[in-house]
Design an enzyme around this catalytic site. Structure first.
Site, PDB file in Angstrom:
ATOM      1  N   LYS A   8      27.361  49.120  42.704  1.00  0.00           N
ATOM      2  CA  LYS A   8      27.026  47.728  42.968  1.00  0.00           C
ATOM      3  C   LYS A   8      27.091  46.915  41.681  1.00  0.00           C
ATOM      4  O   LYS A   8      26.990  47.451  40.567  1.00  0.00           O
ATOM      5  CB  LYS A   8      25.638  47.585  43.600  1.00  0.00           C
ATOM      6  CG  LYS A   8      24.474  48.127  42.758  1.00  0.00           C
ATOM      7  CD  LYS A   8      23.949  47.195  41.686  1.00  0.00           C
ATOM      8  CE  LYS A   8      22.837  47.850  40.886  1.00  0.00           C
ATOM      9  NZ  LYS A   8      22.470  47.099  39.662  1.00  0.00           N
ATOM     10  N   PRO A  88      30.012  55.379  36.306  1.00  0.00           N
ATOM     11  CA  PRO A  88      29.514  55.689  34.958  1.00  0.00           C
ATOM     12  C   PRO A  88      27.994  55.740  34.902  1.00  0.00           C
ATOM     13  O   PRO A  88      27.304  54.956  35.559  1.00  0.00           O
ATOM     14  CB  PRO A  88      30.058  54.537  34.104  1.00  0.00           C
ATOM     15  CG  PRO A  88      31.195  53.969  34.876  1.00  0.00           C
ATOM     16  CD  PRO A  88      30.860  54.169  36.326  1.00  0.00           C
ATOM     17  N   ALA A  91      25.199  52.390  33.395  1.00  0.00           N
ATOM     18  CA  ALA A  91      26.025  51.186  33.292  1.00  0.00           C
ATOM     19  C   ALA A  91      25.464  50.004  34.062  1.00  0.00           C
ATOM     20  O   ALA A  91      26.056  48.927  34.065  1.00  0.00           O
ATOM     21  CB  ALA A  91      27.448  51.488  33.776  1.00  0.00           C
ATOM     22  N   GLY A  92      24.336  50.194  34.763  1.00  0.00           N
ATOM     23  CA  GLY A  92      23.803  49.115  35.591  1.00  0.00           C
ATOM     24  C   GLY A  92      24.521  48.979  36.909  1.00  0.00           C
ATOM     25  O   GLY A  92      24.385  47.961  37.602  1.00  0.00           O
ATOM     26  N   GLY A  95      24.440  53.947  39.904  1.00  0.00           N
ATOM     27  CA  GLY A  95      25.003  55.257  40.208  1.00  0.00           C
ATOM     28  C   GLY A  95      23.991  56.261  40.714  1.00  0.00           C
ATOM     29  O   GLY A  95      24.260  56.986  41.677  1.00  0.00           O
ATOM     30  N   SER A  97      21.083  55.667  42.137  1.00  0.00           N
ATOM     31  CA  SER A  97      20.611  55.226  43.452  1.00  0.00           C
ATOM     32  C   SER A  97      21.671  55.474  44.519  1.00  0.00           C
ATOM     33  O   SER A  97      21.352  55.815  45.666  1.00  0.00           O
ATOM     34  CB  SER A  97      20.253  53.737  43.410  1.00  0.00           C
ATOM     35  OG  SER A  97      19.146  53.507  42.588  1.00  0.00           O
ATOM     36  N   ALA A  98      22.931  55.307  44.146  1.00  0.00           N
ATOM     37  CA  ALA A  98      24.022  55.563  45.081  1.00  0.00           C
ATOM     38  C   ALA A  98      24.022  57.023  45.521  1.00  0.00           C
ATOM     39  O   ALA A  98      24.167  57.333  46.718  1.00  0.00           O
ATOM     40  CB  ALA A  98      25.359  55.198  44.436  1.00  0.00           C
ATOM     41  N   ASP A 130      16.612  50.732  44.232  1.00  0.00           N
ATOM     42  CA  ASP A 130      17.895  50.277  44.792  1.00  0.00           C
ATOM     43  C   ASP A 130      18.389  51.145  45.944  1.00  0.00           C
ATOM     44  O   ASP A 130      19.410  50.828  46.546  1.00  0.00           O
ATOM     45  CB  ASP A 130      18.985  50.277  43.710  1.00  0.00           C
ATOM     46  CG  ASP A 130      18.813  49.166  42.696  1.00  0.00           C
ATOM     47  OD1 ASP A 130      18.135  48.177  43.014  1.00  0.00           O
ATOM     48  OD2 ASP A 130      19.378  49.285  41.595  1.00  0.00           O
TER      49      ASP A 130
END
Length: 284
Positions: A8, A88, A91-92, A95, A97-98, A130
Site C-alpha cells: 500500500k 521491501p 519501506a512504509g 509489507g 501487515s500484508a 494495517d
C-alpha cells in the site's frame, strides 16, 4: 492455498492527538501492484511454521502471530506458511501487515471461516494496525490507530515512480521524533481528496498529499536528502509513504511515471514503476 497480497501507499498521513499511547491517524491509502506471494498448508496439529522471513523472531513475525491468533480464536489446526518476499522491508509499504493479512485470508479458506467476521477483524487488529485494511485493500480512509477502515470506490488509476532506499527509520522512532519536534504541519483535506478520486479528476492531485512524519524522519536520517534535492531541481512533487523509507512521485498516466522512474534510475536512485489496484489479495 496460495495468494498474492499487495503493498500500500499512504497518499496522506495526518497525525492527531494520542489515545492509549497511540497517535490517532487520518490517512488515505491505496493498494499498489507490488506484492508478496504467500502459501499456507493445513497441518494435522495446532503448530505454525513460517518460511521465507529469515532472521525475524516469532515474537516480531506478524505472519506467525496472525496464524497463532487464528488457531487460538477458532481452535483449529495450524498451518505451514511459505512467504515469497517481494515487498521491501521497512519501506512504509505495509509489507509485514500484508503478510499477516494473507495468512489470515488463507487460513479462513483452509478452515472455512468467514473473512469478514468480527472474530477475523479482531485477530487482524491484535496483529497490527494495517492488517484489517490489507485484508481487503483498494481505496480507503484509515482512521483511529489505522484499523478503522472506510473503503470507497474509485475507478481512478494512479501511476507511481516508487523509490526505495537501503536505510530506514523505525516507525516508533519516527513517532517519538514527531512528538519531540512538536511540528504541526497543515492537515491534508482527505474529504476533498476522496471526492477527486471518486470523480476521476486527478490532474494536480499531488497538492492534496502529505505526510506528517516526513520532517521527523528527515531529522533522524538524511537518507533521502539527495533524492529530495533532485526532485526539487526537476519540479517533481514527491511524498513519503508511512514512516518511510520509500518515496514516490504520482502521475495520471503510465508513460509519465515510467519516464520519471527512468530519470531517477539514471541518476542513481533505485526506482520502479507501479500503479494503484482496487484490491489487496488475489488467489493464485
Amino acid at each position: 492455498m496460495k495468494v498474492q497480497v499487495n503493498a500500500k501507499l499512504n497518499l496522506t498521513l495526518n497525525l492527531g492527538e494520542t489515545a492509549n499511547g497511540y497517535h490517532l491517524i487520518d490517512s488515505v491509502a491505496v493498494s499498489v501492484d507490488v506484492y508478496d506471494v504467500v502459501e499456507a498448508y493445513a497441518r494435522c496439529d495446532n503448530l505454525v511454521t513460517v518460511n521465507g522471513l529469515p532472521n525475524i523472531p516469532n515474537d516480531r513475525n506478524t505472519a506467525y502471530l496472525a496464524a497463532c491468533g487464528f488457531v487460538k480464536e477458532f481452535k483449529c489446526a495450524g498451518a505451514d506458511i511459505v512467504i515469497d518476499k517481494r515487498i521491501p522491508f521497512g519501506a512504509g509499504l505495509g509489507g509485514s501487515s500484508a503478510d499477516a493479512a494473507a495468512v489470515v485470508y488463507c487460513m479462513c479458506k483452509l478452515y472455512k471461516q468467514d473473512v469478514s467476521s468480527v472474530k477475523v477483524r479482531n485477530i487482524c487488529a491484535k496483529t497490527g494496525s494495517d492488517v484489517n485494511y490489507m485484508l481487503r485493500g483498494g481505496w480507503a480512509r484509515l482512521l483511529g490507530k489505522g484499523d478503522d477502515v472506510e473503503y470507497f470506490k474509485s475507478d481512478t488509476s494512479l501511476f507511481f515512480a516508487l523509490t526505495e532506499f537501503d536505510k530506514t527509520v523505525l516507525a516508533k522512532e519516527a513517532y517519538a521524533q514527531f512528538d519531540k519536534l512538536g511540528i504541526r504541519r497543515p492537515y491534508a483535506d482527505n474529504g476533498a481528496l476522496i471526492n477527486l478520486l471518486q470523480s476521476g479528476k486527478t490532474q494536480g492531485i499531488q497538492k492534496y498529499f502529505n505526510n506528517h512524519l516526513q520532517p521527523a524522519v528527515n531529522a533522524l536520517s538524511n537518507y533521502a536528502q539527495e533524492y529530495m534535492n533532485f526532485c526539487s531541481r526537476h519540479n517533481l512533487d514527491y511524498n513519503m509513504t508511512g514512516s518511510g523509507s520509500a518515496y514516490y512521485l504520482t502521475f495520471d498516466n503510465r508513460k509519465s511515471a515510467a519516464e520519471a522512474a527512468d530519470l531517477l534510475n539514471g541518476s542513481g536512485f533505485n526506482s520502479i514503476l507501479c500503479m494503484s489496484v482496487p484490491h489487496g489479495i488475489t488467489e493464485l
